[in-house]
Enzyme design. Structure first.
Site, mmCIF file in Angstrom:
data_model
loop_
_atom_site.group_PDB
_atom_site.id
_atom_site.type_symbol
_atom_site.label_atom_id
_atom_site.label_comp_id
_atom_site.label_asym_id
_atom_site.label_seq_id
_atom_site.Cartn_x
_atom_site.Cartn_y
_atom_site.Cartn_z
ATOM 1 C CG ASP A 236 -2.266 0.695 0.928
ATOM 2 O OD1 ASP A 236 -2.209 1.897 0.613
ATOM 3 O OD2 ASP A 236 -3.344 0.087 1.038
ATOM 4 C CG HIS B 131 -1.573 1.401 -3.193
ATOM 5 N ND1 HIS B 131 -2.781 1.106 -2.590
ATOM 6 C CD2 HIS B 131 -1.156 0.225 -3.750
ATOM 7 C CE1 HIS B 131 -3.082 -0.165 -2.775
ATOM 8 N NE2 HIS B 131 -2.103 -0.716 -3.471
#
Length: 422
Positions: free
Chosen positions: A243, A277
């Site tokens: 993430d 991300h």
């Protein structure tokens, strides 16, 4: 960096000093089996003696949650691997924690401290959360229903002490979480296979994270997430995550507004970023506000890195982002865009708290390859404020830049695909 950014970063460094510890050493007892009691006994003895260092010698150690206490430096030596038990029941009883920006009583983080001062997790060793698709990460499909219940309790005014999400619920704990602590050092360790966010200081003051490798590719495996903290230095770290790499937080929605504690005075320097991300990210849990962020001398490169500088929010979150400087950045590959400011993240424009984003400054970037240079999207009723891009060179961009509902976008010495834009 501009003079403003240099002065701001210097002021943060002047206020953030790693804790020091007495020259007193306690060694963790070796042997096979479960070491949960051995960790607790060594840490308690060190604390009772007035502080010092608890040394974990080379070797393998299985344990449940580890709770740090004031004056204790838990030193995981090079060649030592601390492996955490997989049974959720090992992380009970519940402790005060935050899950995606909301306070609750939940599973204990694997390395946890509450209300302590002068604490450290150091050394060249490895902490292995042992999460995988059968343990912790398997809860991903079950998390949304439990989190929706938690948010409903917030809306009903249920206090955090009565929001109990232990046995039978599926909100996995953070890996390393000092909570309401002062003078925190996390240095040199490698974190792998995390159940949730990896380094997650909450409501802390004076935090140093240095020389840490955060390498975990599970669901919500953010690398380092300071939340509602004042004075944080993150430097010489490597992030390779499932993430966001670094994500600065300040609470979520009504619960974040209840506490109303900003995350401020953050320095990020000399770090490398691989998968993730976002590289340097703010949000989406930012209801208490984020300000005075100084990031510099960064290297980013991965086809699996979505965005280099990522700011995500919406009108349910509210809050503000201001005075952010990201300078001297070298980028190889980034998948989607160099800069993203997204006012429609998750819930979109569905609330009554339009966010304020202003004073975002990127300077001296060299980017080899990206899809779009930037994608900026505010609200017509509440646009993005000032964004300055100075000395940005992007060698190859496949798609055009997007800027919608931005009050003041300033381009100076910006070149994309060989074309000077400003």
């Amino acid at each position: 960096m501009t003079a403003t950014a240099i002065d701001g970063a210097a002021a943060v460094r002047a206020m953030v000093r790693p804790p020091t510890f007495p020259d007193r050493e306690f060694r963790l007892a070796g042997g096979g089996g479960d070491h949960t009691d051995a960790f607790r006994e060594a840490i308690d003895a060190c604390h009772a003696a007035g502080g010092g260092r608890v040394v974990v010698p080379p070797g393998d150690y299985l344990t449940g949650p580890i709770r740090l206490r004031s004056g204790v430096d838990l030193h995981v030596s090079a060649g030592a691997t601390v492996r955490f038990r997989r049974e959720p029941a090992a992380y009970l009883p519940e402790v005060p924690t935050r899950w995606q920006g909301v306070e609750l009583m939940g599973y204990s983080p694997f390395v946890y401290a509450y209300g302590e001062r002068d604490i450290a997790l150091t050394g060249g060793g490895t902490l292995d959360g042992r999460a995988d698709d059968a343990h912790w990460w398997a809860w991903k499909p079950l998390e949304p229903a439990d989190f929706a219940l938690l948010e409903r309790l917030v809306d009903e005014g249920v206090p955090p002490a009565r929001r109990v999400f232990g046995d039978g619920y599926h909100l996995p704990p953070s890996f390393v979480q000092p909570y309401r602590c002062e003078n925190v050092l996390i240095s040199g360790v490698t974190l792998i296979n995390s159940p949730f966010w990896q380094v997650h200081p909450v409501l802390c003051r004076n935090v140093t994270v240095t020389g840490v490798t955060a390498r975990s590719h599970g669901h919500n495996n953010d690398g380092c997430n300071p939340e509602s903290c004042d004075g944080v230095v993150i430097e010489d770290c490597h992030f390779d995550t499932g993430d966001d790499c670094v994500a600065i937080k300040a609470g979520r929605n009504a619960d974040g507004r209840r506490l109303a504690v900003p995350c401020r005075n953050i320095v990020i320097s000399d770090c490398t970023f691989a998968d993730g991300h976002g590289g340097v990210t703010i949000g989406s849990e930012m209801s208490g506000g984020v300000e005075h962020v100084y990031a510099s001398n960064l290297r980013m490169d991965s086809p699996n890195l979505w965005t280099c500088a990522r700011f995500k929010t919406n009108s349910v979150r509210g809050g503000f982002i201001r005075d952010v400087h990201v300078t001297d950045v070298t980028v190889g590959r980034v998948r989607d865009q160099v800069l993203e400011i997204d006012f429609a993240y998750e819930e979109g424009d569905a609330g009554s708290f339009p966010p304020g984003v202003d004073g975002i400054h990127l300077r001296d970037w060299r980017v080899a390859s990206t899809d779009a240079p930037w994608r900026l999207a505010g609200y017509p009723r509440g646009p993005i404020g000032t964004v300055t891009l100075t000395g940005i060179v992007i060698d190859a961009a496949r798609s055009p830049a997007v800027a919608r509902d931005v009050t003041d976008l300033r381009l100076t010495r910006v070149t994309v695909n060989g074309e000077r834009l400003g």
